[in-house]
Design a protein around this motif. Structure first.
Motif, PDB file in Angstrom:
ATOM      1  N   ASP A  89      -5.739 -11.855   8.140  1.00 23.68           N
ATOM      2  CA  ASP A  89      -6.536 -10.647   8.318  1.00 23.68           C
ATOM      3  C   ASP A  89      -6.573 -10.188   9.776  1.00 23.68           C
ATOM      4  O   ASP A  89      -7.226  -9.203  10.101  1.00 23.68           O
ATOM      5  N   ALA A  90      -5.895 -10.888  10.644  1.00 21.58           N
ATOM      6  CA  ALA A  90      -5.796 -10.515  12.057  1.00 21.58           C
ATOM      7  C   ALA A  90      -4.411 -10.921  12.566  1.00 21.58           C
ATOM      8  O   ALA A  90      -3.840 -11.913  12.122  1.00 21.58           O
ATOM      9  N   GLY A 104      -9.315   6.014   6.721  1.00 26.30           N
ATOM     10  CA  GLY A 104      -9.952   5.698   8.000  1.00 26.30           C
ATOM     11  C   GLY A 104     -10.050   4.212   8.298  1.00 26.30           C
ATOM     12  O   GLY A 104     -10.396   3.832   9.418  1.00 26.30           O
ATOM     13  N   SER A 105      -9.773   3.378   7.319  1.00 28.45           N
ATOM     14  CA  SER A 105      -9.801   1.932   7.569  1.00 28.45           C
ATOM     15  C   SER A 105      -8.618   1.557   8.456  1.00 28.45           C
ATOM     16  O   SER A 105      -7.674   2.329   8.613  1.00 28.45           O
ATOM     17  N   LYS A 106      -8.676   0.373   9.002  1.00 28.44           N
ATOM     18  CA  LYS A 106      -7.642  -0.090   9.932  1.00 28.44           C
ATOM     19  C   LYS A 106      -7.049  -1.394   9.432  1.00 28.44           C
ATOM     20  O   LYS A 106      -7.778  -2.311   9.075  1.00 28.44           O
ATOM     21  N   GLN A 107      -5.735  -1.458   9.432  1.00 34.63           N
ATOM     22  CA  GLN A 107      -5.004  -2.613   8.924  1.00 34.63           C
ATOM     23  C   GLN A 107      -4.148  -3.210  10.036  1.00 34.63           C
ATOM     24  O   GLN A 107      -3.368  -2.492  10.660  1.00 34.63           O
ATOM     25  N   PRO A 108      -4.274  -4.541  10.311  1.00 30.68           N
ATOM     26  CA  PRO A 108      -3.384  -5.154  11.303  1.00 30.68           C
ATOM     27  C   PRO A 108      -1.928  -4.936  10.892  1.00 30.68           C
ATOM     28  O   PRO A 108      -1.589  -5.016   9.715  1.00 30.68           O
ATOM     29  N   THR A 109      -1.087  -4.644  11.869  1.00 30.90           N
ATOM     30  CA  THR A 109       0.314  -4.392  11.575  1.00 30.90           C
ATOM     31  C   THR A 109       1.200  -5.049  12.618  1.00 30.90           C
ATOM     32  O   THR A 109       0.774  -5.294  13.744  1.00 30.90           O
ATOM     33  N   THR A 110       2.418  -5.345  12.224  1.00 27.97           N
ATOM     34  CA  THR A 110       3.371  -5.968  13.139  1.00 27.97           C
ATOM     35  C   THR A 110       3.905  -4.933  14.118  1.00 27.97           C
ATOM     36  O   THR A 110       3.830  -3.727  13.882  1.00 27.97           O
ATOM     37  N   ALA A 111       4.448  -5.415  15.205  1.00 29.55           N
ATOM     38  CA  ALA A 111       5.014  -4.544  16.232  1.00 29.55           C
ATOM     39  C   ALA A 111       6.030  -5.329  17.047  1.00 29.55           C
ATOM     40  O   ALA A 111       6.036  -6.562  17.033  1.00 29.55           O
ATOM     41  N   VAL A 156      -2.317  -4.592  17.127  1.00 28.46           N
ATOM     42  CA  VAL A 156      -2.004  -3.242  16.673  1.00 28.46           C
ATOM     43  C   VAL A 156      -2.631  -3.045  15.298  1.00 28.46           C
ATOM     44  O   VAL A 156      -2.456  -3.876  14.403  1.00 28.46           O
ATOM     45  N   LEU A 157      -3.355  -1.953  15.150  1.00 30.30           N
ATOM     46  CA  LEU A 157      -3.963  -1.601  13.875  1.00 30.30           C
ATOM     47  C   LEU A 157      -3.396  -0.268  13.404  1.00 30.30           C
ATOM     48  O   LEU A 157      -3.338   0.695  14.173  1.00 30.30           O
ATOM     49  N   LYS A 158      -2.995  -0.217  12.163  1.00 30.70           N
ATOM     50  CA  LYS A 158      -2.530   1.032  11.562  1.00 30.70           C
ATOM     51  C   LYS A 158      -3.738   1.682  10.908  1.00 30.70           C
ATOM     52  O   LYS A 158      -4.463   1.059  10.145  1.00 30.70           O
ATOM     53  N   GLU A 179      -3.904   2.166  16.501  1.00 28.77           N
ATOM     54  CA  GLU A 179      -4.812   1.763  17.559  1.00 28.77           C
ATOM     55  C   GLU A 179      -4.204   0.512  18.162  1.00 28.77           C
ATOM     56  O   GLU A 179      -3.902  -0.438  17.433  1.00 28.77           O
ATOM     57  N   ILE A 180      -4.004   0.508  19.474  1.00 30.75           N
ATOM     58  CA  ILE A 180      -3.431  -0.653  20.156  1.00 30.75           C
ATOM     59  C   ILE A 180      -4.474  -1.184  21.129  1.00 30.75           C
ATOM     60  O   ILE A 180      -4.917  -0.451  22.026  1.00 30.75           O
ATOM     61  N   HIS A 181      -4.878  -2.423  20.922  1.00 34.74           N
ATOM     62  CA  HIS A 181      -5.863  -3.079  21.784  1.00 34.74           C
ATOM     63  C   HIS A 181      -5.127  -4.093  22.661  1.00 34.74           C
ATOM     64  O   HIS A 181      -4.242  -4.799  22.187  1.00 34.74           O
ATOM     65  N   TYR A 182      -5.530  -4.182  23.929  1.00 29.69           N
ATOM     66  CA  TYR A 182      -4.871  -5.109  24.842  1.00 29.69           C
ATOM     67  C   TYR A 182      -5.849  -5.549  25.913  1.00 29.69           C
ATOM     68  O   TYR A 182      -6.776  -4.824  26.278  1.00 29.69           O
ATOM     69  N   ASN A 183      -5.674  -6.771  26.379  1.00 31.12           N
ATOM     70  CA  ASN A 183      -6.450  -7.286  27.497  1.00 31.12           C
ATOM     71  C   ASN A 183      -5.736  -8.472  28.116  1.00 31.12           C
ATOM     72  O   ASN A 183      -4.876  -9.084  27.492  1.00 31.12           O
TER      73      ASN A 183
END
Length: 150
Positions: A108-109, A76-83, A69-71, A35-39
């Protein structure tokens, strides 16, 4: 210090939710794996203290782009990940500014923050390349946003 970084995260979330012509609502893409969030929003939305703490420039003529970016895990949980995050902001004349992203890791973020200049009532095309897995192709994201001087 930890509190100030958390404050940045809260301010970025607040900016994403602000119902104002100065900020667009948070946008995201997902494919079941990431999941990629952006604003994008005016840099004046963050406090001077948070800007100093994170080495960000505040100005009524500067905007910030926030990418996270969340993996998506098997449960079903989401983990912050590098990119690897890169991009550009281009005006209607196709004059582009390359974006350099700064990684802000709160444990955690995880955020990637880029900045660019704009003029009053300027429509910009934001193009992002987000690559969570260096062995897989990047996700290409494009959106248009109008910016106003705060």
């Amino acid at each position: 210090m930890r509190h100030l970084k958390r404050t940045l995260g809260h301010l970025l979330a607040l900016a994403a939710l602000t119902a104002s012509p100065l900020a667009a609502a948070e946008q995201s893409i997902a494919d079941g794996q990431y999941e990629i969030h952006y604003n994008a929003f005016n840099s004046s939305f963050i406090t001077p203290e948070v800007a100093r703490q994170n080495d960000l420039v505040r100005s009524k003529y500067r905007a910030l782009i926030n990418v996270s970016v969340l993996k998506i895990q098997d449960d079903g949980s989401k983990q912050p990940t590098t990119a690897i995050v890169s991009g550009q902001a281009a005006n209607l004349l196709n004059q582009a500014q390359q974006l350099e992203f700064k990684k802000i890791d709160e444990g955690d973020a995880l955020y990637y923050i880029g900045s660019f200049r704009f003029t009053e009532d300027e429509q910009l095309k934001i193009t992002l390349s987000v690559q969570p897995d260096p062995n897989q192709p990047a996700y290409d994201i494009e959106f248009d946003q109008r910016f106003y001087v705060d």
